[in-house]
Design an enzyme around this catalytic site. Structure first.
Site, short mmCIF file in Angstrom:
data_model
loop_
_atom_site.label_atom_id
_atom_site.label_comp_id
_atom_site.label_asym_id
_atom_site.label_seq_id
_atom_site.Cartn_x
_atom_site.Cartn_y
_atom_site.Cartn_z
N CYS A 41 0.86 -1.19 0.00
CA CYS A 41 0.00 0.00 0.00
C CYS A 41 0.90 1.24 0.00
CB CYS A 41 -0.89 -0.02 1.25
SG CYS A 41 -1.68 1.54 1.61
N CYS A 73 -3.31 7.61 -1.68
CA CYS A 73 -4.63 7.71 -2.31
C CYS A 73 -5.73 8.17 -1.36
CB CYS A 73 -5.06 6.40 -2.93
SG CYS A 73 -3.73 5.26 -3.23
N THR A 124 -4.12 4.78 7.53
CA THR A 124 -3.10 4.42 6.54
C THR A 124 -2.18 5.60 6.27
OG1 THR A 124 -4.54 2.80 5.52
CG2 THR A 124 -2.79 3.67 4.15
N GLU A 129 -0.20 1.53 9.34
CA GLU A 129 -1.45 2.05 9.89
C GLU A 129 -1.22 2.45 11.34
OE1 GLU A 129 -1.62 -0.78 7.96
OE2 GLU A 129 -2.59 0.23 6.29
N HIS A 157 -12.77 5.66 -2.79
CA HIS A 157 -11.79 4.70 -2.29
C HIS A 157 -12.12 3.28 -2.76
CE1 HIS A 157 -8.11 4.56 -0.19
NE2 HIS A 157 -8.49 3.65 0.68
N TYR A 172 -9.33 0.74 -5.13
CA TYR A 172 -8.90 -0.65 -4.94
C TYR A 172 -8.89 -1.43 -6.25
CZ TYR A 172 -8.97 -0.27 0.17
OH TYR A 172 -8.71 0.07 1.46
N CYS A 175 -4.98 -0.26 -7.11
CA CYS A 175 -3.81 -0.62 -6.27
C CYS A 175 -3.71 -2.11 -6.02
CB CYS A 175 -3.84 0.17 -4.96
SG CYS A 175 -5.04 -0.41 -3.74
N GLU A 184 -6.98 -5.39 4.30
CA GLU A 184 -7.46 -4.09 3.85
C GLU A 184 -8.42 -4.25 2.67
OE1 GLU A 184 -4.77 -1.15 2.42
OE2 GLU A 184 -5.92 0.43 3.35
FE1 SF4 Z 1 -3.28 1.91 0.02
FE2 SF4 Z 1 -4.70 1.09 -2.06
FE3 SF4 Z 1 -5.83 2.66 -0.20
FE4 SF4 Z 1 -3.96 3.59 -1.92
S1 SF4 Z 1 -6.04 2.85 -2.41
S2 SF4 Z 1 -4.09 3.99 0.25
S3 SF4 Z 1 -2.61 1.84 -2.09
S4 SF4 Z 1 -5.05 0.58 0.05
FE FE Z 2 -7.38 1.88 2.10
#
Ligand code: SF4
Ligand code: FE
Length: 480
Positions: A98, A102, A189, A255, A290, A294, A297, A445
């Site tokens: 991660c 983001c 995060t 985190e 968000h 995902y 990422c 996550e």
């Molecule tokens: Fe982490 Fe993915 Fe959330 Fe970005 S979108 S902060 S990489 S979990």
């Molecule tokens: Fe996240």
């Protein structure tokens, strides 16, 4: 824009209060457990410097006309939304973890459109204030932590009825020059790698919970903010200094439980102050962005895992075996399914009244619902291909031991395409992604980040147009 090195220096110069394994740290920089997570965020700066990724990693600010990092950009089109997902996939591929930045991007886009809506309704000035804050972040190229999740205490009770009223973050004092806030945001995060924290409410609120309807931004080293780093599975391997045993010693995520002990927020940094009926909309918009994220990422991290599984097969000499090939096809199919959802909810985006672009809510929720399942299946298949040595391979120190080392070399050698050491390294990476520190980001996550599975099912139920679908069936059947 900042270079990667300037980013690290800028974090080093801050005075955050960070607790990790019983110690208060001077800084996250250089700490064996935290440095890999800084390296992941640093990659968001390095990509913006690389001409190869210019198109994805940078954008032009609609507020200043200046070139900025995409992680501080307001989406102005579906194309921007698509580029965001593509950028996230690349970053997942480059870090296998991660990369944290983001949440801030998703928060600034959600707060941007919602402050506009609040102003239209109540004649407040949040939108202009927020734009000033945003220009500051864009010009300084800051990493912003988007903070939503309150500890929530007894889930049966709304914020104001909790035994401890601080279990949701709230305003405890209103002053002419600002407000004092108290509470906490759980599993934040990248908080210790961020310059600013942008706080939002965590649930839809009623007027009885007015004091909890608060959104604001403050520097992460503001007086009263305390971060307590969360443990990750196998995290102490990073303390041992063995890259081989860690699986991915360069990159990671982090985190922290982040406590706001009576933190002062000046008026110009307040973006919601009691407008309870807009809390739900802000939560929904942030969660939507968000859930889209995902689809980028986790796919990038999945690419690395699929690659590692293919290498593990090669190192065992089974790469041509039909069931292995089929498992790799299945993993690819699953991974691209998540990506398809991330791209689709971006292509089907739409402008909000403020002018920025929001994702397609139904498709973003379908995206995230898939993400709560698919990485677990990809992880299962990768472990199937890897074999038991993934969890029984000896340590790097034993590999270096004059007696044990040659025995390991002799008995754990397999196909000649890789050395024994390389074979172990490949397996350790699979272990890291599916059971070690990176499993926090890749698996748990995927389950709970951006809302647990049931949260998406509620949105899917709301957006699914079931009545319309019943009418379609009736029409075919000729039923009135
Ligand atoms: Fe982490 Fe993915 Fe959330 Fe970005 S979108 S902060 S990489 S979990
Ligand atoms: Fe996240």
């Amino acid at each position: 824009m900042m270079t990667g090195e300037q980013y690290i220096e800028s974090i080093h110069s801050m005075k955050m209060r960070i607790f990790c394994m019983g110690e208060e740290l001077e800084t996250a920089v250089g700490h064996p457990i935290l440095q890999p997570s800084l390296n992941s965020v640093k990659m968001t700066y390095e990509l913006a410097e690389d001409p190869k990724y210019h198109e994805l990693a940078t954008a032009v600010s609609h507020l200043t006309g200046h070139k900025i990092n995409r992680f501080t950009h307001i989406h102005e089109s579906c194309d921007d939304l698509v580029k965001k997902v593509k950028l996230q996939r690349v970053l997942g591929q480059k870090t296998a973890s991660c990369f944290q930045r983001c949440v801030g991007l998703d928060a600034i886009n959600a707060v941007y459109s919602t402050t506009y809506d609040i102003d239209k309704k109540y004649g407040t000035e949040y939108f202009e204030r927020f734009k000033k804050f945003l220009i500051y972040c864009q010009e300084k190229d800051l990493t912003v932590d988007g903070a939503m999740t309150d500890p929530k205490g007894n889930r049966k009770l709304p914020p104001h009825l909790q035994d401890d009223p601080d279990l949701y973050l709230r305003i405890v004092e209103r002053r002419p020059d600002g407000v004092i806030v108290r509470g906490a945001k759980a599993h934040q995060t990248g908080i210790c790698n961020s310059h600013e924290v942008l706080v939002m409410p965590t649930i839809a609120l009623s007027d009885e919970d007015k004091d909890y309807a608060v959104s604001f931004a403050v520097p992460t080293d503001s007086e009263g903010i305390v971060m307590i780093i969360g443990r990750q599975s196998c995290d102490t391997r990073k303390l041992e200094g063995s890259c081989q045993d860690t699986g991915n010693c360069k990159f990671g995520g982090v985190e922290a439980l982040t406590v706001f002990n009576d933190v002062f927020v000046p008026n110009e940094r307040i973006f919601m102050n009691g407008e309870a009926r807009y809390a739900g909309l802000l939560v929904e918009r942030f969660a939507g962005y968000h859930r889209q994220s995902y689809g980028g990422c986790k796919v990038g991290v999945g690419d690395v895992l699929i690659g590692a599984a293919a290498l593990a097969a090669e190192s065992n000499g089974v790469e041509s075996t039909s069931h292995i090939k089929d498992k790799l096809i299945e993993m690819t199919h699953l991974n691209e399914t998540m990506y398809a959802c991330g791209i689709a909810c971006s292509c089907q985006g739409h402008p909000t009244p403020s002018g920025n672009y929001d994702i397609d809510t139904l498709l973003a929720n379908v995206c995230k619902q898939n993400v709560t399942r698919i990485p677990y299946e990809i992880a299962r298949l990768s472990q199937d291909i890897a074999g038991g040595l993934m969890v029984t391979a000896p340590s790097e120190k034993d590999c270096a031991n004059p007696t044990a080392g040659p025995l390991i070399e002799k008995y754990l050698s397999a196909a000649s395409s890789f050395t024994t050491k390389e074979r172990i390294k490949i397996l350790r990476l699979i272990e890291n992604l599916t059971m070690g520190t990176a499993a926090v980001g890749y698996l748990t996550e995927s389950m709970h980040g951006a809302g647990s599975p049931q949260a998406q099912r509620i949105m899917i139920a709301r957006q699914g147009k079931l009545e319309h679908k019943k009418l379609l069936a009736k029409e075919i059947l000729g039923i009135e």
